[in-house]
Write an enzyme that holds these catalytic residues in place. Structure first.
Site, PDB file in Angstrom:
ATOM      1  N   SER A 182      -7.755 -22.208   4.482  1.00  9.80           N
ATOM      2  CA  SER A 182      -7.136 -21.081   3.782  1.00  9.80           C
ATOM      3  C   SER A 182      -8.134 -20.324   2.931  1.00  9.80           C
ATOM      4  CB  SER A 182      -6.021 -21.580   2.850  1.00  9.80           C
ATOM      5  OG  SER A 182      -4.965 -22.123   3.580  1.00  9.80           O
TER       6      SER A 182
ATOM      7  N   ASN B  19      -1.733 -14.067   2.578  1.00  7.50           N
ATOM      8  CA  ASN B  19      -2.115 -14.159   1.170  1.00  7.50           C
ATOM      9  C   ASN B  19      -2.674 -12.843   0.636  1.00  7.50           C
ATOM     10  OD1 ASN B  19      -1.131 -16.701   0.862  1.00  7.50           O
ATOM     11  ND2 ASN B  19      -3.098 -17.736   1.092  1.00  7.50           N
TER      12      ASN B  19
ATOM     13  N   HIS C  94      -4.760 -20.278  11.503  1.00  5.50           N
ATOM     14  CA  HIS C  94      -4.245 -20.620  10.179  1.00  5.50           C
ATOM     15  C   HIS C  94      -2.722 -20.720  10.185  1.00  5.50           C
ATOM     16  CE1 HIS C  94      -3.337 -19.505   5.845  1.00  5.50           C
ATOM     17  NE2 HIS C  94      -4.005 -20.633   5.763  1.00  5.50           N
TER      18      HIS C  94
ATOM     19  N   GLU D 258      -2.092 -17.338  12.046  1.00  9.35           N
ATOM     20  CA  GLU D 258      -3.043 -16.248  11.887  1.00  9.35           C
ATOM     21  C   GLU D 258      -4.323 -16.598  12.654  1.00  9.35           C
ATOM     22  OE1 GLU D 258      -2.194 -14.176   7.758  1.00  9.35           O
ATOM     23  OE2 GLU D 258      -2.257 -16.342   7.459  1.00  9.35           O
TER      24      GLU D 258
END
Lengths: 294, 294
Positions: B123, B195, B144, B156
């Site tokens: 991450s 994020n 991800h 992702e």
């Protein structure tokens, strides 16, 4: 505390002003809708008729003539003195032009009885920008609605340092009485709560697409799956229209201006402006964003 | 293009590693789960058993022994060479420590056959931070996942400039084959898509509360009503836990550090850390956030 505000005047019969007036009348208040001349009021009459239809179709408890009944509690006038003569509360939803608003508050301050509370629905101005023009800063605050008030029923309540806490509390009760969820701000904040949250999200989404990191559809998909929200940031852009975000970005810093240029090149110049605001906004879409014209 | 990746090794059996391994086995791949020693693998075995229960309860098509059957496609080992000997794809989900990851990729590069694709679930690190250690940058990228992969099923996919487009495409197909929605990033971006969107929203929410503008509950209410999302930003903080946001803010600029101090004083120092991450996270909550340990 029960609601002490029963007689309400709404200044401005644009998209949001007419919704505020109708919702308030629908919730049993006596409402006067003011606008500048008869031609504008004619258009307002159509708006209210359409709102009655919309409510009958979409709002629980608005069938069987209940929405029509709201119309009977609604008076239209272009006489400002008559409009405010008996008002417990005046909600101002006129165009977002500082001088226009200040002049209006100056007149209002003279015409309205001492008891009358003034509330601005402005999205882009702070109540501090207007309070001295009212002549009664202790009875003045912002009460900010969202487009499609019957569905997106937040009412952001934001005073200045001069606002009487009792006045603030009365307006909070009024908001509840007309079916809104009051969102209390303890201090002035440009963008209130909603736009303070939404603008950073929309900017971040634009950065991802404008920077070539991810396609708008991938951005939206990610957001919907991860947060459970019904729409992603680019769908929100589509709903609110791109003109307002563009104007905000274009007057921002260098980074914001890059995003503005990207929006212009990829969307606005191609005629993709997003869904039109106001009455043409789609039913039941899962998002509300404060409109620039308050 | 059909999925060409059938034999998968997952390095790391923490919260996310075990979920990735289980989901991949559940979707008919042959999976090897690697971790450093037998004690850790013992705990992993419990995790997989619990995941089988969770799937049976929550995932369509996982009843009547289907979830249990996934366990039969799952082998646990602490022998790295054996773990990767036949892998089409190795997904690395070990702790977010740069040196540990780089050393692991150096070993992997020697042990794995030429055909093996490596994917990091990191991450917080970019694949560029790791690619030279792999010895095969053209067969390396980030893949991800989000916590509770069976529910928040974004994957992702993010390569470096060196990643072979065919490898990228194969990993996209693999993600689909195991029930994920692939989110393609065209360039490297810290925070990927999710994020990159979520952090600005969470920061804006913290600013509203830390600045004394509005209470967390009012912030959450506004967001839920206006966007139709099931949870507001402070509910998201609660779900992901406050430790990670605090660490990110505390190492940020002056503004971010103010927010960190506010989080610490008002929540962390009072023992309010949010819901614990991992297995104790509540079922069916409407949000997913990438965990720091990848």
């Amino acid at each position: 505390m029960t609601n002490s505000i029963k007689t309400v005047t709404v200044l401005g019969t644009g998209v949001l002003g007419s919704q505020i007036a109708f919702q308030t009348a629908f919730k049993d208040c006596t409402v006067t809708a003011y606008d500048v001349n008869d031609k504008v009021l004619e258009a307002a009459r159509d708006r209210f008729e359409k709102l009655a239809e919309t409510y009958a179709n979409e709002v629980p408890g608005a069938r069987d003539g209940a929405a029509e009944k709201a119309l009977s509690r609604l008076t239209l006038t272009s006489d400002l003195a008559a409009a405010v003569a008996h008002a417990d509360l005046v909600i101002e939803a006129i165009p977002e032009i500082l001088d226009l608003k200040r002049n209006t508050y100056r007149k209002l301050g003279e015409l309205a009885p001492d008891k009358t509370i003034f509330a601005t629905n402005s999205s882009t101005l702070l109540p501090s920008d207007l309070k001295d023009a009212t002549g009664r800063p202790e009875k003045f605050l912002a009460l900010h609605f969202a487009n499609r008030v019957w569905q997106f029923n937040t009412a952001e309540v934001m005073g200045t340092a001069d606002t009487d806490p009792d006045v603030f509390a009365r307006v909070v009760e009024f908001a509840k009485a007309i079916g809104m969820v009051p969102i209390e701000l303890h201090k002035e904040k440009a963008g209130y709560v909603l736009n303070s949250l939404l603008v950073p999200l929309l900017n971040a989404a634009a950065e991802l697409a404008a920077g070539g990191y991810a396609d708008p559809s991938a951005v939206d998909t990610t957001w919907r799956i991860a947060t459970g929200a019904p729409v992603g940031p680019f769908q929100i852009y589509d709903i609110i229209g791109l003109t307002t975000p563009y104007n905000i970005m274009a007057s921002g810093d260098a980074e914001a201006q890059k995003l503005a240029a990207w929006l212009k090149e990829n969307y606005i110049d191609k005629g993709k402006l997003g869904l039109a605001t106001g009455e043409t906004s789609p039913r039941g879409r899962g998002v509300s964003v404060s409109r620039r014209s308050g």
